[in-house]
Design an enzyme around this catalytic site. Structure first.
Site, PDB file in Angstrom:
ATOM      1  CE  LYS A 141     -26.596  12.009  40.863  1.00 22.86           C
ATOM      2  NZ  LYS A 141     -26.995  10.888  41.637  1.00 22.86           N
ATOM      3  CD  GLU A 187     -29.693  16.992  19.849  1.00 20.04           C
ATOM      4  OE1 GLU A 187     -28.921  16.679  20.927  1.00 20.04           O
ATOM      5  OE2 GLU A 187     -29.757  18.048  19.337  1.00 20.04           O
ATOM      6  CG  ASP A 196     -25.721   9.459  38.600  1.00 15.15           C
ATOM      7  OD1 ASP A 196     -26.710   9.826  37.561  1.00 15.15           O
ATOM      8  OD2 ASP A 196     -25.276   9.765  39.805  1.00 15.15           O
ATOM      9  CG  HIS A 236     -31.022  19.367  12.717  1.00 10.90           C
ATOM     10  ND1 HIS A 236     -31.152  18.473  13.561  1.00 10.90           N
ATOM     11  CD2 HIS A 236     -29.800  20.668  14.459  1.00 10.90           C
ATOM     12  CE1 HIS A 236     -30.567  18.381  14.749  1.00 10.90           C
ATOM     13  NE2 HIS A 236     -29.567  19.819  14.627  1.00 10.90           N
TER      14      HIS A 236
END
Lengths: 404, 404, 404, 404
Positions: free
Chosen positions: B229, B100, B304, B399
Site C-alpha cells: 500500500k 466516475e 482491498d 465528459h
C-alpha cells in the site's frame, strides 16, 4: 411479463445492447433488465446488487454507465477526535468504508490517543488541481519559443481557462521541455470540487489558445505530468489537490498507557520501517498504511477511489521530544471534493454529513480543506496505532483475535 | 422504545461506548443504534446507510468494526470480451463499481475493440505475496551472520512458516542489509487468497525462529520492503501478488473504424504521454489510467481498495506492426483473491460470480489467476479507449456530453 | 620540421583525419600532432596536456581514442584508518582525486574519528555484475514460453556464458516481462574485474543461445535493466557490482570532542536531512555526499567515473545508542575492479598500490572486495564529518576559511 | 637530505601530521614529502603522481588538502561538430577524459553523423543553482506561519542572500513542509559559476534572517531537497544547474549509411531499451549512456565529478519522421561552470579553451550555457552511436576489436 423481463429478452436475442437500455426505459428498470440478462449469461445471482437507495437516474447520468445495481461496502465510524485545523475545527466522527477487518479499530485506537492528547493540528499547506497537456513541436528551438510565449501570455491563458468555469481559478502554468515535447502543467484552485473535470475543460480551452498562437500541436490533454492516478514523484514533490499535514504531541504517559510502548520505541520503529525500509524499497510512500485510511474515507465520502494511488505519497515522521512523542503525517497529493463526482450519491452524501462538510463551503474551498484535514488526522491515527502495534508485536495477534 | 433507541440513549449518556454495543445486541441493532447516535451528534441523516443486504454479523467479525451500515457504489458492466488467459478462458462481462462517469463506457469501448480483434491474451508471469520483517542487529558484521544463517536454513524457515497455514507455500526469502537493519522479504504462494494475513502469520512464525537462532531482534513484522500500500519500486520491479500482462493485436481497419484513429497515432500518443511524460514525472506508472479499472473491479469483487496503490505500477506499450497495432499492459503487483477478505460479502460475491471466479479454484490459485488476467484485460481496454480518445481529442467532449 | 608538426599539417590540409594518426606514427607523436592541430583550430594552449607519464600506446589501445594528452587531477590522501573488513584488514591511507576543496579535509576528519573509535567494520553483503539484454517476442504468450525455456535451461546458458571467460561465473538469470519485451538480467561473479565487458561478452553468447532456441529476437544487449550509469531503483534495491556496508560506533565523548556535537544531534540531522529530506525529494540517495568520496576514490584508482551515478544509491543511518553513536553507510551498487579498465594506468595503479589492492587478489575477488570496503569506510567518514559540520553549522565557514 | 626527505622523516616519527606540512614548506615540497612517507608506509611507488603541471599552491588552497600529486587521465578529442545553440555557436572539438575504451570513438561517430546532418540544435531551457536548508519548527501550525513569512518577505530574503555575492541573483524560494520540517529551496542565477558555494553562502545569510524573524530553527544548510549529488526526482523534474536539450534530424540516407541502421530500428531500440526498459527498472535515467559523455567532459573541463550523478537524469527520445530520424536528449540537471572550482587548473583550463568557453562569458552566464549545450550535443552523439551499435549488434564486437 414485466418490463425488465421483456427487455432482458431483447438483450438475449441481440435486438438490444446493454447500453441501449437507457433509451428504452427508466434507470431502475434498465438495471433490473441487465441483472436478469447477466444472470442468464453467467449463472450468477445478482439480487443483492438490486438493493440500493441512490437515485439511479442521477447515477446513470453522472457516475456510471450500464448500471446493474449497487455494491455495498460496510461502513464503520471511528472517533470522536478533536481537530484544530485551518478549516476543520471541533470534534469529528470519521466514517470509514472498508472490508479489511481491524482497520476501523486501529484508526479508532489512534484517534482515542490523539483525543486524549487534546486533539491533532492540521493544515492544508498547498493546494491546486493540475492538468498537463503534452504538445508536439518541431524541436528544442521551437520549444523555446513556445515556452517564451506561454511565459509572456499567462493572462490570456488565464482568461481562456477561466472562461469555462464559474468557480475555478488558474494559479500557475509550469512548462517542461523534453526534446520535441512541451508539457504545460496548469494548476487551478477548484474550491470545493476535486476539480479534475473542471481542470480538464479549462485546460482544453487554454490549449486551444496555445495551438492557435504558437507552432505547438496538442497531442493529449493529459501528458502524464498532471499526474493523475499513477505513483509519481512530481505529485509527491510538488503536490496535487491538497497537500496536507496533521500532527500531534502525545505525552510520555499517554504513549505508555494508551499505546503500550514508549516514544523512543515508536521513533525507532518509524525510522527502521517507514524511513529506512521505504528508502531501501525505492518508495514514494514513507508511511505504514496511510492508504488504508484514505481509501476507506474516500469510499465513505464519494471520492475517486483510483486517486488513492497519489494519496499514498505520504511521509510519517516521529520525534521523541522532552515532553513525549511528536508525530506527523504529510500527504502530498490528496485530491478531495465535497461537491460533484460521487458526493451526491445518497450514502456518500451521508458520509460527508457525518463530517459536516457536505456541499460547498463558506468560504468556497473550506469544506474540501476541512475534509482533507480530517482525513489526514485519520491517517495519522492509523500510523500511531499500527506502528505502536508493530512495535509491541500485537498486529498479528490483533488480526487473529478478530478471527481471520 | 426500540432496542436501538434505548442503546443510542446509553451511548448518549456515556454509559456505553460505540464498540461496546457489539456485546449488547445483534450486529444489525448495534448498527442502527450507532446510526441514531451519530445522527444526534452530527445532525446527519443516515437512513440510506441502513439499507444493506450483507450479513452484518459476519461483516462485523471479519470486515469492519463499529458498523454503522453500508455505502452503496453504483456498479455497471462492460463487455463481453473474449480472454485467452493462462487461467481465464472464454467470454467475460466485467463488473465495475465506480462513481466516475464515462469510465464504464470507456472500458466498454476498449473491450469491444478487443473482442472484435478476437479477444486478448493474458498471462500471470510471476506470483507471490510478500511480507518483509525488519530486524535489528548489532552492526554489519552481525548482519552478515544473520544473512548466512537465513541462507543456510531455508528449509527450517519454510517449515516454520508453513506450519501456520494449510494452503500457503513459502517460495523464497530474500535478505537486504542496511546498516544495522536486516530486512527479510518472504514470498508465498497463497493460492486463491490475496494472502496478506496468511503471509503475515506465517512470517511471524519464521521471524520467531530467526530471533531464536540468531542475534537478530525483530523490530516490525513489516519493514516496508513488502511493500504493502505504498508506491514502491521494489513492487514495480520484482512484483507482488500477481504480475500479469495482457495484450492484443488490433488490425489497422479496426483501429480506424472502432477507435477512430491510426496505429501510428496511438503509438505516438502512448510514447509522448505514457512513456516520456511519465519518465519526466518521475513516475512508477507508465500508463494512462490503469488505476481506474483496477479500483472499479477491486470494489466490485471485494478486493482491498488500498492496494490499488500498487496496482498502478503498470506499463502500457504500443507498437505499430505491419498488421496493425500491438498493445499491452503489464501490471507488476496486482494483489487479488477470490476467497477471504471482502469476497464473502453479498454484493462482492455477486461480482465474482459475474466473472465465474468466486471461491477457491481448481487447481488452487486458478481463480485468483483468472481474476488477475481479466482485470488486466479490462485495464488494457481502458488504455486503448482513453489513448484513442486523447489522440482524437474526444475526452473532454465525451465528459461534456455526459453532462459533467 | 618534427614528425608531429608534419602530421599536424596533414591534419590541417584534410589529408589525414584525427583517428588516422594512430596508423601513421607512435601514440605519443600522434597525441602531439593532435595537440598542435587543435591549438591551431581553437587557439587553445595545450602544452600542459602533453605532460603525462602513462604509456600512451597502452592507453590508446585500451582506454582512449584520439589521444591528445592527459588531464591532471590533484590527489590527496586521508587517513590512516583501521578497517575490519571481510576482505580489507588493517590500516589504510585513502587516495582521493578531486578539485573540490575541503573534501579531503572532511573525509580526513571523519576517518580520524573512526580511527579513534578503533576503526570501522565493513562487509560486502552481495556481489554480481549484471547485464540485461532485451528481446522482442510476439506477445505475452510467447514471452511465457521464453521465460520457461530460460528457467529450464540455466545450465546451458551458464555454459554458453562462461565459455567466453576464464574467470567469470554466471550467478543467476532473472527474467522480466513487459508486453512483448523480455528482459533477462544476467548476474556474474567477475572476481577482481569490475566486469562490464566480461558480462557483456558472456551475455552476448547466452543471448545467441536464447535466440537460437526460442522465438525471442535480441533487440539490444543492454535493455536498461542492468542498469549501467543511470540512477535506477533496480540497482538500489537488488544491487550491482558490490553491495557494501560500513559502520562504526563512536562513543559519546568522541562525538563531542572530535566532531563537536552530540549523538542525538547527529541522529536528528541525519533523519531530517538524509532520510526525510531525501524522501521528500523523491530520491534514491539517502545520504549527505557519498558520491564525493566515491568519485574521488574512483578517479584515484582507475575506476569508471560514470558509474559514480549508481554509487550514489546509498543510505546513511545513525542511531543513538547507550554507548554513543552508531553510524553506517550502505552502498547498494558500487562497481569496482582492481584489474582491467583504467587500473593499469601509471598514476591509477599507484592509487591502488597506496591501498595495497592492485591487481588480482588471493583469493580472486578479494582485492575488489577490499577496495569496495575501504571506499565504503571513506564514504562513512565523509558522512560523519559533513553531518557533524552541518549540525554544528560549520560547513560554510569551513569553505570560507579555505578561501572560496 | 632534501627538505622533502627531512619532512618525511618528521612524518614517520610522528612529529608532524600530514596536513601540518603545508605550514612547514611550499606545496610542491609538501607533496613530495607526503609521497615519500606514503611510499614507506604502504610500499607503493608514487613517482608518477609527482608529475603534474598545475600550480600546487593554488590547488592546495582551492582544490585539495594533503596534496600528494596528480592523477593523469587520458584525454581524447571528438568532432568537429556544428552546434546551433542559444549560447554555443559554430564548430566544436569536444575534449573527453576517460579510461573507458571505445567511448571517444563512439561519441566521435555520433558527432560525425550529426555534423553531416548540418549540426545539432541546443538550448538551455531552465537555469538555477539550488540550495535547500531544512528548518525545525514546533509543528505544522508553526510551519504555516514560517511559510507565510517567507512568501511575504521574498525581497528581504533576496537582499540578504545577494549581499554575499557580486554576481549571484536569487531567482526563487520554494517552501516544502513535512511535519515539523520546513525546507526552503533557494534557486540562484550564478552566471558562469557552477555556483554551489555561492548558493550555500547566500542561503546561509538568508537562513539567518529566517531564524531571526520566525520561530524556525536551522538544522542543516542542506536539507537534501537541493538536491546535490544524489539521484533525486526533484532534480529530474524541476532541474538544477542547467536544464538543457539538444536535438537533430538525421535524414534516412544518413542513418542508413553512417549509422548502418534505419530510423525505425533506432526508434524501436530507443523505446524498448531507453523508455520501457528504464521504466521497468524504476529509473530516473531514460538514456543509454549519457553519464559517459558527461563524466568525460566534466573531467576534461574541471567540473565536479560527483555531480555526474544528477547529470544522469536524462531522457533520450527518438521519433521516425517523414524526413528521417528526430533524436534528442534532455539533461535535467547539468551543473557546470567555466569559472571557479577545478576550472583554473592547468589542464582543465586547456580543456575549456578547446571549447572556447574558459572564464566568464559575455554576457555573464553565456560561457557556462555554451558548455552545457556542447555537453548535451556530445551526449546526444553518444546516444545515437550506442543505440545504433546496439541495434546493429556491433557493441560487443566493437569492444572486442579494440582488444578488450
Amino acid at each position: 411479463m414485466t418490463d425488465a423481463e421483456d427487455l432482458a429478452d431483447r438483450l438475449r436475442s441481440g435486438e438490444l445492447r446493454l447500453y441501449e437500455l437507457d433509451e428504452q426505459t427508466d434507470a431502475d428498470t434498465a438495471a433490473e433488465a441487465r441483472r436478469r440478462f447477466i444472470e442468464d449469461e453467467t449463472g450468477a445471482t445478482l439480487d443483492d446488487l438490486g438493493t440500493y437507495t441512490f437515485d439511479a437516474e442521477q447515477a446513470s447520468s453522472a457516475n456510471i454507465e450500464n448500471l446493474v445495481g449497487g455494491v455495498q461496502v460496510p461502513l464503520g465510524v471511528a472517533g470522536p477526535v478533536t481537530v484544530h485545523g485551518g478549516a476543520a475545527s471541533g470534534e469529528y466522527y470519521l466514517p470509514l468504508a472498508t472490508t479489511e477487518g481491524a482497520l476501523v479499530a486501529s484508526v479508532n485506537r489512534g484517534l482515542s490517543a490523539i483525543d486524549d492528547a487534546g486533539g491533532a493540528t492540521a493544515r492544508v499547506t498547498k493546494s491546486g488541481m493540475t492538468r498537463a497537456p503534452v504538445f508536439k513541436v518541431g524541436g528544442v528551438a521551437e520549444a523555446e519559443t513556445v515556452v517564451e510565449w506561454v511565459d509572456d501570455h499567462t493572462d490570456q491563458l488565464r482568461e481562456a481557462a477561466e472562461s469555462t468555469t464559474s468557480h475555478g481559478e488558474l494559479l500557475a502554468v509550469e512548462p517542461y521541455v523534453v526534446g520535441d515535447n512541451v508539457y504545460l502543467r496548469f494548476a487551478y484552485d477548484t474550491k470545493d470540487a476535486m476539480g479534475m473535470n473542471m481542470a480538464t475543460i479549462a485546460t482544453r480551452e487554454a490549449a486551444d489558445l496555445v495551438e492557435a498562437e504558437t507552432p505547438a500541436e496538442l497531442v493529449a490533454i493529459s501528458g502524464n505530468l498532471c499526474n493523475d492516478k499513477k505513483p509519481a514523484a512530481i505529485n509527491a514533490v510538488e503536490g496535487r489537490g491538497r497537500t496536507v499535514t496533521a500532527d500531534v504531541v502525545l505525552d510520555r504517559e499517554l504513549v505508555e498507557e494508551t499505546l503500550k510502548t514508549t516514544p523512543e520505541a515508536m521513533v525507532e520503529g518509524n525510522t527502521r520501517k517507514n524511513l529506512v525500509g521505504s528508502a531501501k524499497a525505492g518508495s514514494l510512500g514513507f508511511n505504514a498504511h496511510a492508504a488504508n485510511t484514505v481509501a476507506a474515507m474516500f469510499l465513505a465520502t464519494g471520492q475517486d477511489e483510483a486517486q488513492v494511488v497519489e494519496a499514498a505519497n505520504a511521509i510519517t515522521t516521529m520525534d521523541a521530544r522532552e515532553d513525549g512523542l511528536y508525530a506527523s503525517i504529510s500527504l502530498a497529493s490528496l485530491e478531495v471534493g465535497t461537491v460533484g463526482g460521487g458526493t451526491k450519491l445518497a450514502t456518500q452524501s451521508a458520509g460527508l454529513e457525518i463530517l459536516g462538510v457536505g456541499g460547498g463551503g463558506d468560504p468556497p474551498g473550506s469544506n474540501a480543506d476541512a475534509l482533507a484535514e480530517v482525513i489526514a488526522v485519520g491517517a495519522l491515527a492509523g500510523e500511531l496505532s499500527l506502528i505502536a502495534a508493530f512495535c509491541s508485536r500485537h498486529l498479528t495477534s490483533a488480526h487473529e483475535d478478530l478471527g481471520r
